[in-house]
Design a protein around this motif. Structure first.
Motif, short mmCIF file in Angstrom:
data_model
loop_
_atom_site.label_atom_id
_atom_site.label_comp_id
_atom_site.label_asym_id
_atom_site.label_seq_id
_atom_site.Cartn_x
_atom_site.Cartn_y
_atom_site.Cartn_z
N MET A 42 0.61 -1.30 0.14
CA MET A 42 -0.17 0.22 -0.42
C MET A 42 0.83 1.29 -0.15
N TYR A 82 0.75 8.98 4.38
CA TYR A 82 0.70 10.31 5.56
C TYR A 82 2.27 9.61 6.52
N LYS A 101 1.21 6.84 14.73
CA LYS A 101 0.00 5.80 15.27
C LYS A 101 -0.26 5.59 16.44
N VAL A 102 -1.95 5.25 16.69
CA VAL A 102 -1.18 5.18 17.73
C VAL A 102 -3.10 3.85 18.40
N GLU A 120 -11.42 -4.44 10.79
CA GLU A 120 -12.49 -4.09 11.44
C GLU A 120 -12.99 -2.47 11.14
N SER A 121 -14.32 -1.88 11.18
CA SER A 121 -14.56 -0.63 11.64
C SER A 121 -14.91 -0.45 13.36
N ILE A 122 -14.67 0.29 13.27
CA ILE A 122 -14.71 0.79 15.63
C ILE A 122 -16.18 -0.13 15.59
N GLN A 158 -22.69 5.15 19.61
CA GLN A 158 -21.29 5.44 20.62
C GLN A 158 -21.40 6.16 21.07
N GLY A 165 -18.30 8.59 22.46
CA GLY A 165 -17.74 9.03 21.87
C GLY A 165 -16.48 8.67 22.25
N ILE A 172 -13.14 4.40 22.03
CA ILE A 172 -14.34 4.74 21.43
C ILE A 172 -15.51 4.37 22.27
N VAL A 192 -2.96 2.99 14.65
CA VAL A 192 -3.54 3.30 13.44
C VAL A 192 -3.54 5.16 13.18
N VAL A 234 -5.34 8.98 13.80
CA VAL A 234 -6.04 9.49 14.29
C VAL A 234 -5.81 10.93 14.04
N GLY A 256 -17.56 13.27 17.19
CA GLY A 256 -18.00 11.54 17.51
C GLY A 256 -16.46 10.96 16.82
N ALA A 257 -16.66 9.66 16.19
CA ALA A 257 -15.93 9.13 15.72
C ALA A 257 -15.97 8.08 14.56
N PHE A 258 -15.23 8.62 13.80
CA PHE A 258 -15.80 7.67 12.37
C PHE A 258 -14.71 6.63 12.03
N GLY A 259 -15.25 5.33 11.84
CA GLY A 259 -13.91 4.81 11.34
C GLY A 259 -13.69 3.93 10.87
N LYS A 260 -14.31 3.64 9.70
CA LYS A 260 -14.93 2.84 8.84
C LYS A 260 -13.54 2.32 7.90
N VAL A 261 -13.26 1.27 7.87
CA VAL A 261 -11.90 0.26 7.95
C VAL A 261 -11.28 1.21 6.40
N ASP A 290 -10.36 6.66 4.63
CA ASP A 290 -9.68 7.37 3.94
C ASP A 290 -9.12 6.43 2.88
N GLU A 325 -4.79 5.66 3.38
CA GLU A 325 -4.79 4.17 4.11
C GLU A 325 -5.31 4.61 5.79
N ARG A 326 -5.57 3.76 6.34
CA ARG A 326 -6.91 3.33 7.57
C ARG A 326 -6.00 5.38 8.41
N ILE A 338 -8.69 7.01 11.57
CA ILE A 338 -9.88 7.30 12.03
C ILE A 338 -9.90 8.00 12.77
N ILE A 342 -12.19 11.67 14.41
CA ILE A 342 -12.64 11.98 15.45
C ILE A 342 -13.64 13.61 14.97
#
Lengths: 225, 225
Positions: free
Chosen positions: A1, A5, A10-11, A54-56, A77, A79, A95, B11, B13, B79-84, B87, B90-91, B93, B95
């Motif tokens: 890939m 960024y 990353k965390v 997987e998504s959150i 969710q 938050g 989350i 990941v 954020v 809220g958090a947006f986290g679909k795989v 973006d 690259e992945r 997540i 907020i």
DNA sequence: CCAAAAGTGTTCCGTCTACACCCATGG
DNA sequence: CCATGGGTGTAGACGGAACACTTTTGG
């Protein structure tokens, strides 16, 4: 890939679940003793890390399933919690999600296996990290929802009495409501259907059992409590 | 530092900001053309990555400051947006936060420098990734807040007319309200103070200018619109 | 003098709240 | 027969919605 960024750090991202249940007239939360370091042994919400694949939301559903064996729970969710030092081990952003379950659907052996228990939300201990804060926020969100959307039924068996429903409502909102006014409002909602069945476990006279008719609700969404 | 959660993947954020402003009677959002690949040139919210040394809230505040030069803006997490695959690079997540600013406080040159502009929320273009979804959710949250808490003043100059305030309220809630009823409610809130000043820019007769008295509000929080 | 926005009260209706007694039954 | 929880209706208070005309002044 391709890496776009590259320069950013990353965390770890986790999900934590506030699982609400209704036991003995009390609004309860499912909590257990933390099994990992750091903080091993402290009271804690149940959670897990979000995986690459997987998504959150998916992660939250997976974690809920691991713990309860149940799918398609009502879940929302709460938050993202992201103070730098919220986790003493290493930086973790979490989350929070809240979920509603009917405690009768919850397999006792699974509960024991995970070492979790129902604790009255009014008597929650100090918990790991910011978990108390998560519960607080989840509760507030749930209170707002329960008056506008028919989510209360997720916390009750399919068949329930009006007294049970009222007690649930009182526990969630933390205030008493007038029996006659409450029942008047229920009567206006045709999708809360009276059945022929009688529950005799909680009184000598017996109380009619009611049922939430989801189809009827979807046709005319006029929920208001 | 000891590593406790070694086996889990990390990941990126980010935070994304939905910045609301009130321009020409319209509720607007500050958006620009994305300057990075992937998606360069697409309409996008303004955002940035969360650094090791800052909480998520801090990151949002920093990003807001970078963009607007303003501090202490009213800001709330959406809220958090986290679909795989949200973006394409690259992945990541993200907020989302929404913030309110008085467009008059916003330095035009900074605006040009960042290439962002105010766009009527009713005419938003298709944006990068899930940014439209973020705006939608932010708007809903803001609508709920604006009737219960005095946040509308964050979108107006210190001195404002009642007509301005009403138009703002109508734009946010996307519905017309009755002038007399609206003013009646305002009169009940003593912390919305009439000044001796008159604004003549929008009518020949002139309209009284009002001011929000924060101290008075803090003493008796009876906001209701 | 007229166009354009500011400013001002009252009535009605529906909704919410408060409130007390009878019913059915098991033990 | 009595203790226990189940079930029912009304009246009064309150709050929200509808509604129209006068005022001021710049051009």
């Amino acid at each position: 890939m391709t890496i776009f960024y590259n320069e950013h750090s990353k965390v770890l991202v986790s999900v934590d679940c506030i699982i609400f249940g209704f036991e003995e007239g009390k609004l309860c939360v499912l909590i257990g003793r933390r099994k990992l370091d750091p903080g091993r042994g402290q009271w804690s919400l149940y959670g897990g890390f979000v995986r690459d694949t997987e998504s959150i939301d998916d992660a939250a559903n997976r974690v809920l399933f691991e713990l309860t064996g149940l799918r398609n729970l009502y879940m929302r969710q709460v938050g993202a919690f992201g103070k730098v030092d919220r986790d003493p081990g290493e930086r973790v952003i979490s989350i929070a999600y809240y979920a509603l379950i009917n405690t009768k659907d919850y397999d006792k052996s699974l509960q024991e296996q995970h070492g979790v228990e129902w604790v009255d939300i009014k008597e929650l201990p100090q918990m790991y990290s910011d978990h108390n804060e998560m519960v607080f926020k989840a509760r507030r969100m749930m209170q707002e929802k329960i008056s506008r959307e028919p989510i209360s039924f997720r916390l009750l068996p399919t068949l329930f009495t009006l007294t049970q429903l009222q007690r649930l409502y009182e526990a969630v909102c933390d205030e008493e409501v007038d029996k006659r006014n409450f029942r008047k409002r229920i009567k206006e909602m045709d999708f809360i259907e009276k059945t022929e069945l009688i529950d005799k476990t909680s009184s000598k006279r017996g109380a009619s059992l009611y049922r939430f008719n989801k189809k009827a609700y979807n046709e005319e969404q006029n929920f208001k409590l």
